[in-house]
Scaffold this active site. Structure first.
Site, PDB file in Angstrom:
ATOM      1  N   ASP A  24      -7.903  -3.696  -0.875  1.00 12.59           N
ATOM      2  CA  ASP A  24      -8.653  -2.736  -1.670  1.00 12.59           C
ATOM      3  C   ASP A  24     -10.025  -2.574  -1.043  1.00 12.59           C
ATOM      4  O   ASP A  24     -10.682  -3.557  -0.679  1.00 12.59           O
ATOM      5  CB  ASP A  24      -8.776  -3.169  -3.137  1.00 12.59           C
ATOM      6  N   THR A  25     -10.426  -1.313  -0.890  1.00  6.64           N
ATOM      7  CA  THR A  25     -11.641  -1.000  -0.145  1.00  6.64           C
ATOM      8  C   THR A  25     -12.549  -0.097  -0.954  1.00  6.64           C
ATOM      9  O   THR A  25     -12.062   0.780  -1.669  1.00  6.64           O
ATOM     10  CB  THR A  25     -11.241  -0.306   1.186  1.00  6.64           C
ATOM     11  N   HIS A  84      -2.472   5.609   6.277  1.00 10.78           N
ATOM     12  CA  HIS A  84      -3.559   5.402   7.248  1.00 10.78           C
ATOM     13  C   HIS A  84      -3.912   3.914   7.335  1.00 10.78           C
ATOM     14  O   HIS A  84      -4.114   3.370   8.413  1.00 10.78           O
ATOM     15  CB  HIS A  84      -4.808   6.180   6.836  1.00 10.78           C
ATOM     16  N   LYS A  85      -3.972   3.288   6.162  1.00  9.95           N
ATOM     17  CA  LYS A  85      -4.249   1.843   6.152  1.00  9.95           C
ATOM     18  C   LYS A  85      -3.133   1.081   6.863  1.00  9.95           C
ATOM     19  O   LYS A  85      -3.400   0.136   7.601  1.00  9.95           O
ATOM     20  CB  LYS A  85      -4.285   1.315   4.713  1.00  9.95           C
ATOM     21  N   HIS A  97     -14.804  -3.228   8.233  1.00  9.56           N
ATOM     22  CA  HIS A  97     -14.532  -4.035   7.045  1.00  9.56           C
ATOM     23  C   HIS A  97     -13.084  -4.554   7.061  1.00  9.56           C
ATOM     24  O   HIS A  97     -12.833  -5.727   6.851  1.00  9.56           O
ATOM     25  CB  HIS A  97     -14.776  -3.146   5.815  1.00  9.56           C
ATOM     26  N   THR A 154       0.837  -1.207   0.000  1.00 13.03           N
ATOM     27  CA  THR A 154       0.000   0.000   0.000  1.00 13.03           C
ATOM     28  C   THR A 154       0.864   1.245   0.000  1.00 13.03           C
ATOM     29  O   THR A 154       1.991   1.224   0.479  1.00 13.03           O
ATOM     30  CB  THR A 154      -0.921   0.043   1.235  1.00 13.03           C
ATOM     31  N   ASN A 155       0.299   2.331  -0.526  1.00 12.23           N
ATOM     32  CA  ASN A 155       0.923   3.642  -0.369  1.00 12.23           C
ATOM     33  C   ASN A 155       0.071   4.517   0.540  1.00 12.23           C
ATOM     34  O   ASN A 155       0.302   5.716   0.645  1.00 12.23           O
ATOM     35  CB  ASN A 155       1.105   4.313  -1.740  1.00 12.23           C
ATOM     36  N   PHE A 212      -9.794   8.121   8.575  1.00  3.65           N
ATOM     37  CA  PHE A 212      -9.409   8.755   7.310  1.00  3.65           C
ATOM     38  C   PHE A 212     -10.515   8.530   6.277  1.00  3.65           C
ATOM     39  O   PHE A 212     -11.530   7.895   6.581  1.00  3.65           O
ATOM     40  CB  PHE A 212      -8.069   8.199   6.804  1.00  3.65           C
ATOM     41  N   LYS A 248     -13.163   1.371  16.030  1.00  6.32           N
ATOM     42  CA  LYS A 248     -13.330   1.246  14.577  1.00  6.32           C
ATOM     43  C   LYS A 248     -12.798  -0.109  14.108  1.00  6.32           C
ATOM     44  O   LYS A 248     -13.474  -0.835  13.386  1.00  6.32           O
ATOM     45  CB  LYS A 248     -12.601   2.377  13.828  1.00  6.32           C
TER      46      LYS A 248
HETATM   47  P1  ITT Z   1      -3.609   1.727  -1.695  1.00  2.00           P
HETATM   48  O1  ITT Z   1      -4.260   1.290  -2.982  1.00  2.00           O
HETATM   49  O2  ITT Z   1      -2.214   2.244  -1.897  1.00  2.00           O
HETATM   50  O3  ITT Z   1      -3.687   0.682  -0.626  1.00  2.00           O
HETATM   51  P2  ITT Z   1      -5.762   3.697  -1.647  1.00  2.00           P
HETATM   52  O4  ITT Z   1      -5.994   4.914  -0.793  1.00  2.00           O
HETATM   53  O5  ITT Z   1      -5.716   3.882  -3.135  1.00  2.00           O
HETATM   54  O6  ITT Z   1      -4.433   2.979  -1.108  1.00  2.00           O
HETATM   55  P3  ITT Z   1      -8.154   2.038  -1.858  1.00  2.00           P
HETATM   56  O7  ITT Z   1      -8.201   2.172  -3.334  1.00  2.00           O
HETATM   57  O8  ITT Z   1      -8.366   0.695  -1.263  1.00  2.00           O
HETATM   58  O9  ITT Z   1      -6.814   2.613  -1.248  1.00  2.00           O
HETATM   59  O10 ITT Z   1      -9.212   2.940  -1.106  1.00  2.00           O
HETATM   60  C1  ITT Z   1     -10.110   3.727  -1.722  1.00  2.00           C
HETATM   61  C2  ITT Z   1     -10.468   4.912  -0.869  1.00  2.00           C
HETATM   62  O11 ITT Z   1     -11.477   4.475   0.040  1.00  2.00           O
HETATM   63  C3  ITT Z   1      -9.373   5.494  -0.003  1.00  2.00           C
HETATM   64  O12 ITT Z   1      -8.596   6.428  -0.655  1.00  2.00           O
HETATM   65  C4  ITT Z   1     -10.200   6.134   1.107  1.00  2.00           C
HETATM   66  O13 ITT Z   1     -10.665   7.395   0.699  1.00  2.00           O
HETATM   67  C5  ITT Z   1     -11.378   5.198   1.234  1.00  2.00           C
HETATM   68  N1  ITT Z   1     -11.198   4.266   2.343  1.00  2.00           N
HETATM   69  C6  ITT Z   1     -10.500   3.079   2.349  1.00  2.00           C
HETATM   70  N2  ITT Z   1     -10.564   2.513   3.565  1.00  2.00           N
HETATM   71  C7  ITT Z   1     -11.302   3.341   4.340  1.00  2.00           C
HETATM   72  C8  ITT Z   1     -11.710   3.326   5.687  1.00  2.00           C
HETATM   73  O14 ITT Z   1     -11.347   2.345   6.508  1.00  2.00           O
HETATM   74  N3  ITT Z   1     -12.454   4.337   6.143  1.00  2.00           N
HETATM   75  C9  ITT Z   1     -12.818   5.351   5.330  1.00  2.00           C
HETATM   76  N4  ITT Z   1     -12.461   5.465   4.051  1.00  2.00           N
HETATM   77  C10 ITT Z   1     -11.711   4.464   3.549  1.00  2.00           C
END
Ligand code: ITT
Length: 193
Positions: free
Chosen positions: A69-70, A12-13, A177, A8-9, A149, A172
């Site tokens: 991925d979220t 926060h994650k 998730h 990841t970059n 975040f 949290k």
């Molecule tokens: P990496 O792919 O480098 O891991 P990313 O920020 O691009 O980082 P994602 O594509 O998985 O990660 O996430 C999509 C967005 O969803 C992310 O930028 C956040 O704005 C939001 N997000 C992810 N997890 C979250 C959480 O636990 N709570 C709130 N928003 C979240």
């Protein structure tokens, strides 16, 4: 202890994943292994993106690794922003831009149902596995809280009085998730101990 690179970059994650895994896994960041990489995520599902990110790092390093991925899926917006959650308000947008856009799109809408879905792809000993976690809740009418975040200031999990951004991290992580997906991964890894 397991040692896994987290592909990841998003710092926060990284922090959350370290809080969730505690001392069960040595979670190594890309910085820890000296890799400066722009990881591609061009698939149209969160599972596809999680696989793509983990494979990318595995192919580059050969190390055991995982990726997350979220997506936030809002019922009244037909599942948007979903897999496009990171760039919902446009390429290069900030978390604040995305949150503002969600609140704007939902102006006047009574159906506030939403969920976060997280797919984690683990590549361990060369084998690939995907774990998923989901939390249902709703989009609030305004932002509250400064923890967490992304969309946390406007997401309130079902049955909770606070948004994710108003909760201390342990609360949290206990509901989220990401917490749910990581616990499945830990259960899976247990067999190798
Ligand atoms: P990496 O792919 O480098 O891991 P990313 O920020 O691009 O980082 P994602 O594509 O998985 O990660 O996430 C999509 C967005 O969803 C992310 O930028 C956040 O704005 C939001 N997000 C992810 N997890 C979250 C959480 O636990 N709570 C709130 N928003 C979240």
């Amino acid at each position: 202890m397991f040692s896994l690179v987290f592909a990841t970059n998003n710092l926060h994650k990284l922090r959350e994943i370290r809080e969730i895994t505690g001392n069960t896994i040595n979670v190594r960041s890309l910085t820890d292994i000296g890799l400066d990489a722009d990881i591609p995520e061009t698939q149209d599902t969160i599972e596809g993106n999680a696989r793509q990110k983990a494979r990318f790092i595995y192919e580059k390093t050969g190390m055991d690794c995982f990726a997350d991925d979220t997506g936030l899926e809002i019922a009244a917006l037909n599942g948007e922003p979903g897999v496009y959650s990171a760039r919902y308000a446009g390429e290069g947008c900030s978390f604040a831009d995305n949150v503002r856009k969600v609140l704007e799109e939902m102006l006047g809408m009574d159906d506030r149902r939403a969920c976060f879905r997280c797919a984690i792809c683990l590549i361990y000993k060369g084998n690939e596995f995907v774990f998923e976690g989901r939390i249902d809740g709703e989009i609030t009418f305004s932002q509250s809280g400064s923890d967490g975040f992304g969309y946390d200031p406007v997401f309130r999990p079902e049955g909770q009085p606070q948004t994710f951004a108003e909760m201390p991290p342990y609360l949290k992580n206990g509901l989220s998730h990401r917490g749910r997906a990581v616990h499945q991964m830990l259960q899976y890894l247990n067999q190798f101990q």
